[in-house]
Design a protein around this motif. Structure first.
Motif, PDB file in Angstrom:
ATOM      1  N   ASN A  18     -45.063  23.865  -4.852  1.00 21.59           N
ATOM      2  CA  ASN A  18     -44.744  24.893  -5.932  1.00 21.59           C
ATOM      3  C   ASN A  18     -45.603  26.102  -6.203  1.00 21.59           C
ATOM      4  O   ASN A  18     -46.006  26.433  -7.224  1.00 21.59           O
TER       5      ASN A  18
ATOM      6  N   LEU B 139     -34.519  27.930  -0.372  1.00 12.93           N
ATOM      7  CA  LEU B 139     -34.693  28.827  -1.193  1.00 12.93           C
ATOM      8  C   LEU B 139     -33.789  29.966  -1.069  1.00 12.93           C
ATOM      9  O   LEU B 139     -33.057  30.188  -0.020  1.00 12.93           O
TER      10      LEU B 139
ATOM     11  N   GLU C  93     -36.949  32.676  -5.342  1.00  9.27           N
ATOM     12  CA  GLU C  93     -37.880  31.715  -4.863  1.00  9.27           C
ATOM     13  C   GLU C  93     -38.312  31.958  -3.470  1.00  9.27           C
ATOM     14  O   GLU C  93     -39.451  31.747  -3.064  1.00  9.27           O
TER      15      GLU C  93
ATOM     16  N   LYS D  36     -38.225  29.168 -15.053  1.00  8.13           N
ATOM     17  CA  LYS D  36     -38.529  30.405 -14.830  1.00  8.13           C
ATOM     18  C   LYS D  36     -37.122  31.346 -15.163  1.00  8.13           C
ATOM     19  O   LYS D  36     -36.159  30.812 -14.579  1.00  8.13           O
TER      20      LYS D  36
ATOM     21  N   TYR E 174     -33.957  29.237 -14.786  1.00  3.44           N
ATOM     22  CA  TYR E 174     -33.708  28.232 -13.696  1.00  3.44           C
ATOM     23  C   TYR E 174     -34.856  27.124 -13.992  1.00  3.44           C
ATOM     24  O   TYR E 174     -35.795  27.483 -14.394  1.00  3.44           O
TER      25      TYR E 174
ATOM     26  N   ILE F 236     -37.056  25.517 -11.810  1.00  8.62           N
ATOM     27  CA  ILE F 236     -37.414  25.514 -10.520  1.00  8.62           C
ATOM     28  C   ILE F 236     -38.049  24.244  -9.845  1.00  8.62           C
ATOM     29  O   ILE F 236     -38.405  24.065  -8.592  1.00  8.62           O
TER      30      ILE F 236
ATOM     31  N   PRO G 241     -35.030  24.085  -7.095  1.00  6.25           N
ATOM     32  CA  PRO G 241     -35.787  25.187  -6.498  1.00  6.25           C
ATOM     33  C   PRO G 241     -34.878  26.294  -5.643  1.00  6.25           C
ATOM     34  O   PRO G 241     -35.661  27.180  -5.417  1.00  6.25           O
TER      35      PRO G 241
ATOM     36  N   GLU H  72     -32.251  27.608  -7.050  1.00  4.77           N
ATOM     37  CA  GLU H  72     -31.896  28.435  -7.924  1.00  4.77           C
ATOM     38  C   GLU H  72     -30.490  28.438  -8.094  1.00  4.77           C
ATOM     39  O   GLU H  72     -29.822  29.381  -7.860  1.00  4.77           O
TER      40      GLU H  72
END
Length: 594
Positions: free
Chosen positions: A70, A388, A397, A491, A507, A509, A513, A515
Motif C-alpha cells: 500500500n 488497479l 491507484e 482516498k 474509495y 483503498i 484497491p 477503486e
C-alpha cells in the motif's frame, strides 16, 4: 481534525535516533544503503506482486525483507524523484510536475520550476555529511545545469541521464524535443560506450563506484534509478525470447491472471474487484497478425524487466563476493505506475513515418533491438497495473501505487508483507534512521530549508508497530490537475477528462484497491471532511490550478519545441511533423473515454 497537512512531530523517534546513531558509530557497523528505482514499472510487474515475469533477484530481496503493498508515489517521474530524495512534498521542493509539462501560467511561480529547489536537502547530502560515500548511476531528471546535477546535490560519484528518458542502446534522444541525449559523469558531459545497454551500464558503474572505495571503512549510499521500463521499451534478444508466446491470449487475460496471483499472494484482498479501463481495446476483434505484434510488444517489455532484474542480481553477487552484502539494506521501488503512451494502434503508416524521421522503426522482426522503438500502449499498461485502475500521469491507484521492497539482514523484519499505508516522502526519513543520521533543522548550510514531512518506516520494518500513519494523518496530492487525498484507509480522487470524469470520488483503498465502489454517497461526512482537508493542502502548499484545456502530452510538445527551436519556424514545423503521430495516438486513446 488537524489543521496542518503533513505536519511532522519532529521530536518523535528523536531519542531512538540518537541511541541508534551512537551505537552504530561505536560499533562501526553503519549499514550500506542501495536505493533502486525502476521507471514506469507497474504494480504487478514483479513476481512478488503477481507477475509472470521472472524476477528472481527482486524476489530474493522480498523474501529477505518486507513488501509494502500500500505504498504510493507521484504519478510522474520527476515529482516522485524530488520527494524520494528529500522527503518534502513536490509542491514545496520545486518539482510539482516534470519541467517539460509545466504551462507558462504556472512556471512564473517559484515552486513550479520543475527542478529541485535550493530550499531542500537531499538524503545524499545528509549521508555524505555523516561520512557516507554517495553514488548515483541512472536517470536524474531534476535539473541539468551545473548547480542542479546530482554531483552538486550530495553525490560523490555520478553518471546521470538528465532528461525524461533516452534510448537504451545508444546515446540518442528518444523524442525530438531534445537535441541530444544529455548524459553527465561527475557533473561534466560524457559519452556512452559503444556496447551500451542501459541496465547493464548502470550496474557496471555502480559496482565501479562502490569498488573504488572498498575497504576504507566508510559505508556507502548508492542510488540506482534505472531507465527500465521507460519508453522506448528495448531489451536484449535473449531476454525477449523468453516471453515469446506468453502474451498470445492478450491483455484482458493477463490482467485477470495477475489479479488472481496478487490475491493468492496476499498483495490485495481476496474479496477485492477491479474495473475494466475504458482505454482497453478488445483483443478478440484483432487480426492474428495484430495479436502477434501486440504480444511481442509485451514480450519486449517483460524482457526489459527481466534484464533489469538480472543486472540487479549482478550487483548482489558482487556485494556477496566482496563481503559487503550482509551489511547492506536494499530499497526497491518504482517512480510511478505503468506507461500507456503509444496507443494500441501503434503499428500504422503515420507512426512508422514519424518514427522514421527520428531514425527509429517499429518493425515486428526487430522490436526491442537497437534502432527500434516500442511501447506497450494503454491496454497492456492496464494489465501491468493489474488489479488497479489507471496508470502513469493519473491519480488512480494504477498511477500512484507501486511495489516497494525493503530488504536487508541488518533489519529485523517481523513480517514479509504489510498493507500499512506508506508514501514516497517516507523513503528519505527511513534511510536516515537506518543510517543513524539526524534530520536537518530549519537551516542547513546557512540557508532556510523545508522540513521533511515523511515518516520513517523502520518501526514497521522491525515489527514494532502496525502502521506509522494515524487516522488523523492526511496526505494531499496533485499533478497536472489530477488530485487525491489519503486519510486512514480512504482516498478521495479527482481525475480530469477526457480519460477521467472530473468528479471527486471516495474509495476504501485497503478493502477496494481497484477503486470499484464509490463511497461518496454512503459516507458523506467523511467525504466532505476529506475534501476540506484537500483544500487546506492546496492552500498550504501553493498548489496552482491548471489552465483551461490543459493536457500533459500537448504541453510537453509545446514546451519542448519552444525550448529547442525558439522562433525557427521551419525547424518547428519539422518537429511538429515528427510529433504528430505520437500526439494523435495519445489522443486516440483518450477519445475512447469521451
Amino acid at each position: 481534525m488537524k489543521k496542518a497537512i503533513h505536519r511532522k512531530n519532529y521530536s518523535r523517534h528523536f531519542a531512538a535516533l540518537i541511541v541508534l546513531f551512537v551505537s552504530l558509530q561505536a560499533s562501526g557497523e553503519q549499514p550500506n544503503v542501495i536505493l533502486i528505482l525502476a521507471d514506469d514499472l507497474g504494480f504487478s510487474d514483479i513476481a512478488p506482486f503477481g507477475s509472470e515475469i521472472s524476477t528472481p533477484s527482486i524476489t530474493a530481496l522480498a523474501e529477505n525483507g518486507v513488501s509494502f503493498t500500500n505504498y504510493h508515489t507521484s504519478a510522474s517521474c520527476a515529482p516522485t524523484r524530488g520527494m524520494l530524495l528529500t522527503g518534502v512534498d513536490s509542491h514545496r521542493n520545486g518539482v510539482p510536475n516534470i519541467p517539460e509539462a509545466i504551462p507558462p501560467e504556472q512556471a512564473s511561480q517559484a515552486n513550479y520550476k520543475g527542478v529541485l529547489g535550493n530550499n531542500v536537502v537531499t538524503v545524499a547530502t545528509l549521508l555524505q555529511g555523516a561520512g557516507y560515500h554517495t553514488y548515483m548511476a541512472g536517470k536524474w531528471h531534476l535539473g541539468k545545469t551545473a548547480n542542479l546535477l546530482p554531483s552538486s546535490r550530495g553525490f560523490e560519484r555520478t553518471v546521470a541521464m538528465a532528461d525524461t528518458g533516452s534510448d537504451n542502446w545508444e546515446q540518442k534522444p528518444y523524442i525530438p524535443i531534445y537535441e541530444k541525449a544529455n548524459w553527465y559523469a561527475d557533473g561534466k558531459e560524457t559519452t556512452l560506450p559503444e556496447d551500451f545497454y542501459s541496465s547493464r551500464y548502470l550496474i557496471d558503474k555502480t559496482i565501479e563506484f562502490i569498488d573504488s572505495n572498498r575497504g576504507d571503512g566508510s559505508p556507502f549510499f548508492a542510488y540506482v534509478p534505472f531507465q527500465a521500463v521507460h519508453i522506448p521499451v528495448q531489451a536484449p534478444k535473449a531476454f525477449i525470447d523468453k516471453y515469446m508466446g506468453v502474451y498470445d491470449e492478450g491483455w484482458t487475460v493477463l490482467r485477470e491472471q495477475r489479479q488472481a496471483r496478487a490475491k493468492q499472494l496476499g498483495i490485495v484482498p481476496e474479496t477485492s474487484d477491479m474495473v475494466t479501463m475504458s482505454t482497453t481495446s478488445s483483443w478478440d476483434i484483432l487480426t492474428d497478425s495484430e495479436k502477434s505484434y501486440h504480444a511481442k510488444r509485451m514480450a519486449v517489455y517483460a524482457g526489459m524487466v527481466d534484464a533489469m532484474d538480472f543486472h540487479i542480481g549482478r550487483l548482489v553477487d558482487y556485494l556477496k563476493s566482496t563481503g559487503q552484502f550482509e551489511n547492506t539494506v536494499f530499497i526497491f521501488t518504482s517512480d510511478n505506475g505503468s506507461e500507456a503512451s503509444g496507443s494500441d494502434n501503434f503499428n500504422n503508416k503515420v507512426m512508422r513515418f514519424g518514427l522514421g524521421l527520428q531514425d527509429y522503426n517499429n518493425d515486428y522482426e526487430t522490436l526491442g533491438a537497437k534502432g527500434s522503438y516500442s511501447t506497450i500502449g494503454p491496454s497492456f499498461a492496464s494489465a501491468a497495473a493489474s488489479p488497479l485502475s489507471y496508470y502513469k500521469f493519473y491519480a488512480g491507484e494504477g498511477g500512484l501505487r507501486v511495489p516497494l521492497v525493503i530488504s536487508g539482514n541488518s533489519i529485523a523484519a517481523s513480517r514479509q508483507k504489510t498493507n500499512a499505508f506508506s508514501y514516497v516522502t517516507d523513503i528519505t526519513p527511513t534511510i536516515l534512521e537506518i543510517a543513524g543520521v539526524a534530520r536537518p533543522g530549519q537551516h542547513y548550510g546557512g540557508r532556510l530549508v523545508e522540513p521533511i514531512i515523511g515518516k520513517s518506516l523502520l518501526p514497521l520494518l522491525k515489527g514494532e508497530v502496525n502502521t506509522v500513519y494515524s487516522e488523523d494523518d492526511v496526505i494531499g496530492y496533485e499533478l497536472g490537475g489530477h488530485a487525491a487525498l489519503f486519510q486512514g484507509d480512504y482516498k478521495i480522487v479527482n481525475i480530469r477528462g477526457p480519460v477521467g470524469d472530473d468528479i471527486w470520488h471516495l474509495y476504501n483503498i485497503v478493502s477496494d484497491p481497484g477503486e470499484t465502489i464509490d463511497l461518496r454517497e454512503k459516507m458523506p461526512g467523511r467525504f466532505l471532511t476529506m475534501l476540506e482537508n484537500y483544500q487546506v493542502y492546496v492552500s498550504e502548499n501553493g498548489v496552482l490550478p491548471v489552465p483551461e484545456g490543459y493536457q500533459q502530452v500537448r504541453q510537453v510538445l509545446i514546451n519542448g519545441m519552444r525550448d529547442r527551436f525558439g522562433d525557427n519556424i521551419l525547424i518547428l514545423l519539422f518537429t511538429v511533423i515528427i510529433m504528430i503521430p505520437l500526439y494523435f495516438t495519445y489522443r486516440f486513446a483518450q477519445r475512447k473515454n469521451v
